[in-house]
Design a protein around this motif. Structure first.
Motif, PDB file in Angstrom:
ATOM      1  N   PHE A  87       0.921  -1.305   0.089  1.00  0.00           N
ATOM      2  CA  PHE A  87       0.077   0.045  -0.067  1.00  0.00           C
ATOM      3  C   PHE A  87       0.768   1.180   0.106  1.00  0.00           C
ATOM      4  CE2 PHE A  87      -4.319  -1.602   1.863  1.00  0.00           C
ATOM      5  CZ  PHE A  87      -4.446  -2.369   0.848  1.00  0.00           C
ATOM      6  N   ARG A  97      -9.917   1.349  -5.376  1.00  0.00           N
ATOM      7  CA  ARG A  97     -10.853   0.717  -4.369  1.00  0.00           C
ATOM      8  C   ARG A  97     -11.568  -0.326  -5.203  1.00  0.00           C
ATOM      9  NH1 ARG A  97     -10.375   1.322   0.053  1.00  0.00           N
ATOM     10  NH2 ARG A  97     -10.802   3.345   0.626  1.00  0.00           N
ATOM     11  N   TRP A 121     -11.594  10.305  -8.012  1.00  0.00           N
ATOM     12  CA  TRP A 121     -11.151  10.185  -6.838  1.00  0.00           C
ATOM     13  C   TRP A 121      -9.954  10.944  -6.411  1.00  0.00           C
ATOM     14  CZ3 TRP A 121      -6.325   8.443  -5.246  1.00  0.00           C
ATOM     15  CH2 TRP A 121      -6.084   8.237  -3.699  1.00  0.00           C
ATOM     16  N   LEU A 132      -7.669  18.825   5.377  1.00  0.00           N
ATOM     17  CA  LEU A 132      -7.400  18.221   6.532  1.00  0.00           C
ATOM     18  C   LEU A 132      -6.024  17.992   7.002  1.00  0.00           C
ATOM     19  CD1 LEU A 132     -10.252  15.372   6.180  1.00  0.00           C
ATOM     20  CD2 LEU A 132     -10.161  17.264   8.111  1.00  0.00           C
ATOM     21  N   ASP A 291     -19.695  10.622   3.251  1.00  0.00           N
ATOM     22  CA  ASP A 291     -18.400   9.799   3.723  1.00  0.00           C
ATOM     23  C   ASP A 291     -17.481  10.327   5.021  1.00  0.00           C
ATOM     24  OD1 ASP A 291     -18.598   8.584   1.508  1.00  0.00           O
ATOM     25  OD2 ASP A 291     -16.544   8.757   0.762  1.00  0.00           O
ATOM     26  N   GLY A 295     -17.934   8.546   8.174  1.00  0.00           N
ATOM     27  CA  GLY A 295     -16.588   7.954   8.548  1.00  0.00           C
ATOM     28  C   GLY A 295     -16.101   8.863   9.824  1.00  0.00           C
ATOM     29  N   GLY A 296     -16.375   9.809  10.175  1.00  0.00           N
ATOM     30  CA  GLY A 296     -15.808  10.585  11.069  1.00  0.00           C
ATOM     31  C   GLY A 296     -16.546  10.519  12.417  1.00  0.00           C
ATOM     32  N   VAL A 359     -11.317  -0.940  12.845  1.00  0.00           N
ATOM     33  CA  VAL A 359     -11.856  -1.029  11.280  1.00  0.00           C
ATOM     34  C   VAL A 359     -10.965  -2.434  10.626  1.00  0.00           C
ATOM     35  CG1 VAL A 359     -12.189  -0.197   8.743  1.00  0.00           C
ATOM     36  CG2 VAL A 359     -12.098   1.287  10.863  1.00  0.00           C
ATOM     37  N   LEU A 363     -11.018  -1.200   4.091  1.00  0.00           N
ATOM     38  CA  LEU A 363     -11.939  -1.036   2.981  1.00  0.00           C
ATOM     39  C   LEU A 363     -10.955  -1.698   1.735  1.00  0.00           C
ATOM     40  CD1 LEU A 363     -13.239   2.646   2.996  1.00  0.00           C
ATOM     41  CD2 LEU A 363     -14.433   0.632   3.472  1.00  0.00           C
ATOM     42  N   PHE A 419      -5.065   3.074  10.449  1.00  0.00           N
ATOM     43  CA  PHE A 419      -5.572   4.008   9.555  1.00  0.00           C
ATOM     44  C   PHE A 419      -5.290   3.778   8.174  1.00  0.00           C
ATOM     45  CE2 PHE A 419      -5.455   6.741  13.342  1.00  0.00           C
ATOM     46  CZ  PHE A 419      -6.795   7.356  13.527  1.00  0.00           C
ATOM     47  N   SER A 420      -4.434   2.606   7.855  1.00  0.00           N
ATOM     48  CA  SER A 420      -3.919   2.125   6.698  1.00  0.00           C
ATOM     49  C   SER A 420      -2.896   3.110   6.416  1.00  0.00           C
ATOM     50  CB  SER A 420      -5.098   2.110   5.611  1.00  0.00           C
ATOM     51  OG  SER A 420      -4.417   1.415   4.357  1.00  0.00           O
ATOM     52  N   ARG A 424      -4.154   5.826  -0.223  1.00  0.00           N
ATOM     53  CA  ARG A 424      -5.631   5.434   0.019  1.00  0.00           C
ATOM     54  C   ARG A 424      -5.764   5.646   1.532  1.00  0.00           C
ATOM     55  NH1 ARG A 424      -9.506   4.581  -4.479  1.00  0.00           N
ATOM     56  NH2 ARG A 424     -11.221   5.531  -3.126  1.00  0.00           N
ATOM     57  N   CYS A 426      -6.489   6.666   5.549  1.00  0.00           N
ATOM     58  CA  CYS A 426      -7.654   7.404   6.050  1.00  0.00           C
ATOM     59  C   CYS A 426      -7.361   8.958   5.996  1.00  0.00           C
ATOM     60  CB  CYS A 426      -7.730   6.962   7.570  1.00  0.00           C
ATOM     61  SG  CYS A 426      -9.166   8.081   8.203  1.00  0.00           S
ATOM     62  N   PRO A 427      -8.008   9.835   5.320  1.00  0.00           N
ATOM     63  CA  PRO A 427      -8.102  11.156   5.289  1.00  0.00           C
ATOM     64  C   PRO A 427      -8.277  11.985   6.524  1.00  0.00           C
ATOM     65  CG  PRO A 427      -9.813  10.634   3.866  1.00  0.00           C
ATOM     66  CD  PRO A 427      -9.387   9.392   4.476  1.00  0.00           C
ATOM     67  N   SER A 432      -8.922  12.969  13.475  1.00  0.00           N
ATOM     68  CA  SER A 432      -9.378  11.941  14.701  1.00  0.00           C
ATOM     69  C   SER A 432      -8.278  12.123  15.756  1.00  0.00           C
ATOM     70  CB  SER A 432      -9.310  10.665  13.921  1.00  0.00           C
ATOM     71  OG  SER A 432      -9.709   9.710  14.921  1.00  0.00           O
TER      72      SER A 432
END
Ligand code: HEM
Length: 479
Positions: A87, A97, A121, A132, A291, A295-296, A359, A363, A419-420, A424, A426-427, A432
């Motif tokens: 990744f 995705r 995207w 962000l 989203d 998501g938040g 998570v 995804l 958060f990966s 891709r 998490c933005p 967070s």
């Protein structure tokens, strides 16, 4: 009769051969379990417990294995090193995705961030990333602090009635308000009786949406079931969500002053209008908001709830944290610029993320072009799942992985990847983490959380909206 038997046998042989040869892979395709026709290896996985089924397969087949999800070829990657390699290091090949029919509906047929690929995207992700970034989310510090004060007032009222309280609902309102204010500039009251009906319906539909997605839909992966399967419930949920978002977006479009953007939506409208390539149009805004709002909210609230659970089961760590907060910020509360000094808080947060990867399977991604990873060949179009659950909880990576021990992070550099990583990832990570720091340090400075009885809180998760703690009430005392 004989002719019919021969005919049936011939059909059976053709069917068997076509499935066998279609499924036959190159010798350098990753190993994995036996796949049944149509079902693939889904017979090994219980509904809502995919993370446990995949953990067992990881133990048997290793950090990169293959299986079929129904008829979808899938690769599961389960250790931090391989997740980083694919990744992050080879991110360009693996950030697309994998979009199922359910994801199509949720994304408004490729209008959102989470379930789109290609130029759309890239454009949206660029705008969201820019708004962000660390320095931008720091401007949200006042907003988070203001919302904390509101939640605190409401909690104090509740504490006059009882000292046994479930914190989850308080955290959910707080995190919802932060992201709602960020998008739309408004916020909703904390007292249940004052919350507008449309907000209640929105929150209910968001929860239904995430549970629906977490449970999975067989026809998303077993394509021959699609003609017999209805997606009406998902459409109804999305209609409910949109009935809240749409008027808010329309109001923004009508009242926009380009010289004075009020919030994220205003900035987004301006970006879209001024984009010479016209990559996206304003009709995407509502899907992008879904989203961010969906998501938040639960993700950050669930993490706070886990933190309270572990620090109630381990009061000596809660005391150590309290001492750290008190010594660095004896009067008042820390600000984001102090975060680096809070080494123990940061270790507690990292350990909460590791012990409860909320998570657990991220995804799904997809191989964008034929790729070689270590000794394996991964064909274009294959679904890729990052198994953050095993990466966080396997004993080959972490000593005594089920023990909550923040101290381990002072000796180990192993990454915790909830958060990966890569293009891709998490933005919402910065936002967070800022929320978790500001809320976490305040809440543990103001209150002592404990268990209402001697019995430890149950640390085993349930798969709800995210990987959640089972319902528990905390005993709360003022410090
Ligand atoms: C503890 C909190 C959170 C965790 C653990 C978390 C985790 C994740 C993970 C694992 C992904 C998938 C990444 C991938 O595909 O590789 C993701 C995507 C996403 N998250 Fe988060 N998230 C959190 C908070 C947030 C917040 C606060 C927001 C909103 C501001 C947010 C918005 C999103 C969006 C929009 C995506 C899709 C990104 C894309 O497809 O490009 N998340 N998150």
């Amino acid at each position: 009769m004989e002719i019919i038997t021969t005919l049936l046998l011939t059909i059976a042989v053709i069917l068997f051969c076509s499935i066998y040869f279609k499924n036959k892979k190159r010798d350098d395709y990753p190993p994995g379990p036996f796949n049944l026709p149509f079902l693939g290896a889904l017979y090994l996985i219980k509904q809502n417990q995919a993370h446990l089924g995949l953990h067992k397969l990881y133990k048997k087949y290793g950090k990169i294995f293959s299986m079929k999800f129904g008829d979808v070829d899938t690769i599961v990657i389960s250790e931090p090193s391989i997740i980083l390699e694919m990744f992050h290091n080879q991110g360009a090949k693996f950030y697309d995705r994998f979009i199922t029919p359910s994801f199509e509906i949720v994304g408004g047929y490729r209008k959102n961030i989470g379930f789109t690929n290609g130029p759309h995207w890239k454009k949206i992700r660029g705008i969201v990333n820019a708004s962000l970034t660390k320095s931008k989310t720091r401007q949200l510090e006042d907003l988070i602090n203001f919302q904390f004060d509101k939640m605190h007032d409401s909690l104090e009222l509740e504490l006059k009635k009882t000292d046994i309280i479930n914190m989850k609902t308080f955290f959910k309102k707080l995190t919802f308000n932060v992201i709602f204010n960020y998008c739309f500039g408004g916020f909703v009251p904390y007292e249940d009786e004052s919350i507008p009906e449309d907000v209640k319906i929105f929150v209910l539909n968001s929860e239904r949406l995430l549970s629906h997605l977490a449970a999975g839909k067989a026809s998303d992966y077993i394509h021959c079931l699609k003609p017999f399967s209805s997606y009406q419930e998902l459409h109804n949920i999305m209609d409910g969500i949109m009935s809240f978002i749409k008027p808010n977006v329309e109001y923004h479009i009508k009242t926009l002053d380009e010289n004075k953007p009020r919030d994220f939506i205003d900035n987004l409208i301006i970006e879209i209008k001024n984009d010479p390539a016209k990559t996206i149009d304003v009709s995407c805004i509502q899907n992008i908001c879904v989203d961010l709002l969906v998501g938040g909210t639960d993700t950050t609230a669930t993490t706070l709830q886990w933190m309270i659970l572990y620090l109630s089961n381990n009061p000596h760590y809660q005391e150590k944290l309290f001492q750290e907060i008190k010594s660095i910020s004896p009067d008042g509360f820390p600000s984001l610029s102090d975060r680096g000094k809070f080494t123990f808080f940061n270790a507690v947060l990292k350990e909460t993320f590791r012990r409860s990867p909320i998570v657990p399977l991220g995804l799904s991604h997809m191989v964008a072009e034929d790729a070689q990873v270590e000794q394996y060949f991964l064909p274009k179009g294959t679904q890729v799942l990052a198994n953050f659950y095993s990466a966080s909880l396997d004993e080959s990576i972490w000593e005594e992985p089920l023990v909550f021990n923040p101290m381990r992070h002072f000796n180990s550099q192993s990454p915790v990847l909830v958060f990966s990583v890569g293009p891709r990832k998490c933005p919402g990570q910065n936002l967070s983490e800022d929320e978790l720091f500001l809320i976490g340090t305040k809440i543990f400075k103001l209150f002592k959380f404990s268990r209402p009885s001697e019995e430890l809180f149950d640390e085993s998760p349930v798969m709800g909206v995210t990987l959640e703690a089972k319902f528990f009430n905390s005993k709360i005392e003022l410090r």
